[in-house]
Motif scaffolding. Structure first.
Motif, PDB file in Angstrom:
ATOM      1  N   SER A  58      76.218  79.040  64.240  1.00 29.69           N
ATOM      2  CA  SER A  58      77.159  78.975  65.087  1.00 29.69           C
ATOM      3  C   SER A  58      76.973  78.637  66.569  1.00 29.69           C
ATOM      4  N   SER A  59      77.706  78.125  67.178  1.00 32.65           N
ATOM      5  CA  SER A  59      77.535  77.462  68.590  1.00 32.65           C
ATOM      6  C   SER A  59      78.171  78.699  69.327  1.00 32.65           C
ATOM      7  N   ASP A 100      81.929  78.959  67.683  1.00 34.18           N
ATOM      8  CA  ASP A 100      82.251  77.821  66.981  1.00 34.18           C
ATOM      9  C   ASP A 100      81.362  77.574  65.670  1.00 34.18           C
ATOM     10  N   ASN A 101      81.852  76.957  65.084  1.00 32.04           N
ATOM     11  CA  ASN A 101      80.944  76.395  63.491  1.00 32.04           C
ATOM     12  C   ASN A 101      80.894  77.504  62.693  1.00 32.04           C
ATOM     13  N   ILE A 102      81.958  78.311  62.606  1.00 34.64           N
ATOM     14  CA  ILE A 102      81.940  79.411  61.570  1.00 34.64           C
ATOM     15  C   ILE A 102      83.172  79.403  60.795  1.00 34.64           C
ATOM     16  N   LYS A 158      72.367  83.006  64.986  1.00 38.75           N
ATOM     17  CA  LYS A 158      72.585  83.606  63.622  1.00 38.75           C
ATOM     18  C   LYS A 158      73.603  85.067  63.923  1.00 38.75           C
ATOM     19  N   TRP A 159      74.354  85.378  63.305  1.00 37.91           N
ATOM     20  CA  TRP A 159      75.256  86.630  63.556  1.00 37.91           C
ATOM     21  C   TRP A 159      75.061  87.815  62.524  1.00 37.91           C
ATOM     22  N   TYR A 160      74.860  88.839  62.751  1.00 38.03           N
ATOM     23  CA  TYR A 160      74.658  90.057  61.668  1.00 38.03           C
ATOM     24  C   TYR A 160      75.922  90.878  61.886  1.00 38.03           C
ATOM     25  N   ASP A 161      76.131  91.411  60.585  1.00 42.21           N
ATOM     26  CA  ASP A 161      77.057  92.380  60.461  1.00 42.21           C
ATOM     27  C   ASP A 161      76.730  93.832  60.386  1.00 42.21           C
TER      28      ASP A 161
END
Length: 531
Positions: free
Chosen positions: A49-50, A70-72, A105-108
Motif C-alpha cells: 500500500s501507499s 491507497d493500493n489495497i 505492509k499492514w498487519y491485522d
C-alpha cells in the motif's frame, strides 16, 4: 467514532505543517528488544500500500492525524481511503505532512491477544467521550502510548512521572502539559482490567514503516447498518456502527419512516416517510443532517434504493396512475420515468454507479425481472417463466442480477447475467430460500433459508459454490444484507426474545448483537467498510 466524519473533514482544512507529530527528537534504538509485529497476520490485500500522512493541528480533531491508504483491495481489516491513525511509539517522529510511505505492509491485530487492550480501548472510546466531553485527542493519544507500553509492543510511557519536557510537543502547549495525567492513567488502568474479559472486540490494523520511523495504528474500520424500529413509538430509521456504537435516529419524526437504503460509503440513507401527508422519498446524511424530500408529489412514492456513491436514487411511484420506476438525483433534480408502461413496475434496485436499474414487472402477464439503463433505454427482460420472479438486486458493475423465484415449485435464489444468459439456481434446495442480497462485486450472495429446520442466514458464491451457514440458532434469522465487500452480513433475529439487529462475518465468525431494545428492530441495510 463520534463526529469522525466532521473531524476528518476538518483535518483536511488544516494548514500544512512540517513539525513532527509525535516527538521532536528521534531515538531509533529504544525498542530493539520489542517485536511490534509478533503474532500478527499480514493483510495480503494491503501488502504494497501507499500511505500519505495528513497531519492535523486542530485540537478538536477526533484523530491524532489521518492517513490516506491507497493500493489495497477489499478486506475486512482496513478500509481504503481516509483513516484516522495514531502513533504507537512515543519516542519516534512521523514523516512530514503530505509525505508518502510506499510499499507499506499492514498487519491485522485480530488474532493477537497482546493487542486486545488497544482494540478494546477504541471500542469503548465513544462511551468515554460521551461520559467526558472534555476527553481530547491528546488524551486519547497519551492513552495509546501508555497501553502500547503495558502491552509490550513499545517502550513504556510513564504518563504520571515523565517530566513535562520529555513528553512529545504535540501533547504540550508551550511548556505546559495539554493532557490530564490522572485521567489518562485511569483510562489505561480500566482498559487493562476489562480487556481480557471483553468479547466481540473489533480489531484494528498496524502499518510497518521503516525502522527509524513511526509505526502507525488505525482502529477497526466499521460498517454502517441502517434499520427501522418502533422504539420511539412510531417507525423511525436508525443508523448504527457495526460494533454497536453511535446509534443515531436519522428520521426523528412522529410520522412513519421506513424502507431505508444506505449508500456503500455509509454517508447517505434514503427512506420513505408520510410526514408531509403521503409517502415520499427522503435522503439524509449519516449524521442526520441535510434531510431532503426527493419526490414531492401527491402520489405514493415508495421502495427507494440508493447508488453506491449516494448520488442517485431509484424508486417506484403511482403518480402517473400506476406503479412506475423512477430515478432522481440525490438533490431532487433530473427526475426520470424509466418504465412508462400500463403494467405494475415495482421493486427497483439501482447499480453502484447509478447507470442501471433492475426491477419486477407484470407487463408480460406475470411477474418477471427486467433491467433498464437509468435514462430509460436498453430495456431487457431477464426472465421468461410462468412462475413468480421477484426481489431483484444488481451487482455494482451491473453485470449480475439475483432474484427469488418459485419456478421449481418452492422459493429459490437465482443469479442471471444482465443480458439474460447464464441463469443459475444458487440455493437448489427443497426448502424455502428467500430474501437474497448481493455484494457489490457480485461474488457473494446472502439469503435466508429454513433448510435446516428454521430460518437461518447463508452465503454462497455467485456460481453456487461455497455455501456457508452463518447462523445456528432456534430463533428466526431474517432479512440479510451483505456488505459491499462481501465480508460482513447484517440481519434481524428474535433469538433473544424480540427482533434485534446483528452482524456476522461472512465465514460465520464474530457474531455481534448491535441493538438491545424491547421494541422490534428490523430490515437491515449495510454499507461498505467505512473508516
Amino acid at each position: 467514532m463520534i463526529n469522525r466524519i466532521l473531524s476528518l473533514q476538518s483535518l483536511f482544512c488544516a494548514v500544512v505543517i512540517f513539525l513532527s507529530a509525535c516527538q521532536d527528537n528521534v531515538s531509533t534504538n529504544l525498542e530493539d528488544s520489542l517485536d511490534l509485529f509478533a503474532g500478527l497476520e499480514e493483510i495480503p490485500e494491503a501488502s504494497q500500500s501507499s500511505v500519505t500522512i495528513n497531519q492535523g493541528a486542530d485540537d478538536t480533531a477526533d484523530g491524532y492525524f489521518t492517513i490516506s491508504v491507497d493500493n489495497i483491495t477489499a478486506n475486512r481489516a482496513l478500509a481504503p481511503g481516509l483513516n484516522e491513525a495514531w502513533c504507537l511509539e512515543w519516542h519516534k517522529s512521523l514523516r512530514s505532512n503530505g509525505d508518502v510511505h510506499d510499499n507499506v505492509k499492514w498487519y491485522d491485530t485480530s488474532a493477537s491477544t497482546s493487542w486486545k487492550p488497544l482494540n478494546y480501548f477504541f471500542s469503548i472510546r465513544g462511551e468515554l467521550q460521551a461520559d467526558d466531553p472534555e476527553l481530547t485527542y491528546r488524551d486519547i493519544q497519551a492513552v495509546v502510548w501508555v497501553l502500547a507500553g503495558k502491552m509490550g509492543i513499545a517502550p513504556e510511557f510513564d504518563v504520571l512521572n515523565l517530566p513535562a519536557d520529555r513528553i512529545p510537543s504535540r501533547l504540550r502547549d508551550g511548556s505546559e502539559l495539554a493532557i490530564d495525567r490522572e485521567k489518562v492513567a485511569g483510562i489505561a488502568r480500566r482498559v487493562m482490567k476489562e480487556a481480557p474479559q471483553a468479547s466481540g472486540v473489533p480489531a484494528g490494523a498496524v502499518a510497518q514503516t521503516a525502522r527509524d520511523e513511526q509505526d502507525i495504528f488505525t482502529p477497526a474500520a466499521t460498517y454502517k447498518v441502517a434499520f427501522f424500529s418502533q422504539r420511539a413509538g412510531d417507525r423511525e430509521v436508525y443508523l448504527v456502527d457495526s460494533d454497536g456504537t453511535n446509534l443515531v435516529n436519522l428520521s426523528n419524526n412522529g410520522a412513519e419512516d421506513f424502507q431505508q437504503s444506505i449508500s456503500v460509503d455509509g454517508q447517505r440513507v434514503t427512506f420513505i416517510s408520510n410526514r408531509d401527508g403521503n409517502f415520499e422519498i427522503y435522503v439524509v446524511d449519516a449524521d442526520g443532517s441535510n434531510l431532503t424530500n426527493l419526490s414531492n408529489n401527491a402520489a405514493a412514492d415508495e421502495e427507494p434504493t440508493i447508488s453506491a456513491n449516494g448520488q442517485r436514487v431509484a424508486f417506484k411511484s403511482n403518480r402517473d396512475g400506476n406503479n412506475e420506476i423512477y430515478v432522481v438525483d440525490a438533490d431532487g433534480s433530473n427526475l426520470t420515468n424509466l418504465t412508462n408502461n400500463a403494467a405494475a413496475d415495482i421493486q427497483p434496485t439501482i447499480s453502484a454507479d447509478g447507470q442501471r436499474v433492475v426491477f419486477q414487472s407484470n407487463r408480460d402477464g406475470n411477474a418477471e425481472i427486467y433491467v433498464v439503463d437509468s435514462d430509460g433505454s436498453n430495456l431487457t427482460r431477464l426472465t421468461n417463466n410462468a412462475a413468480l420472479d421477484e426481489l431483484p438486486s444488481i451487482s455494482a458493475d451491473g453485470q449480475r442480477v439475483i432474484f427469488q423465484s418459485n419456478r421449481d415449485g418452492n422459493s429459490e435464489i437465482y443469479v442471471v447475467d444482465s443480458d439474460g444468459t447464464n441463469l443459475t439456481n444458487l440455493s437448489n434446495s427443497a426448502a424455502f430460500d428467500r430474501l437474497p442480497s448481493i455484494s457489490a462485486d457480485g461474488q457473494r450472495i446472502a439469503f435466508t433459508s429454513n433448510r435446516d429446520g428454521n430460518f437461518e442466514i447463508y452465503v454462497v458464491d455467485f456460481d453456487g459454490s461455497n455455501l456457508t451457514r452463518l447462523t445456528n440458532n432456534p430463533g428466526l434469522d431474517l432479512t440479510p444484507s451483505i456488505s459491499a465487500d462481501g465480508q460482513r452480513v447484517a440481519f434481524q433475529s428474535n433469538r433473544d426474545g424480540n427482533f434485534e439487529i446483528y452482524v456476522v462475518d461472512a465465514d460465520g465468525s464474530n457474531l455481534m448483537r448491535l441493538t438491545n431494545n424491547a421494541a422490534s428492530d428490523v430490515f437491515t441495510s449495510i454499507s461498505g467498510l467505512v473508516p
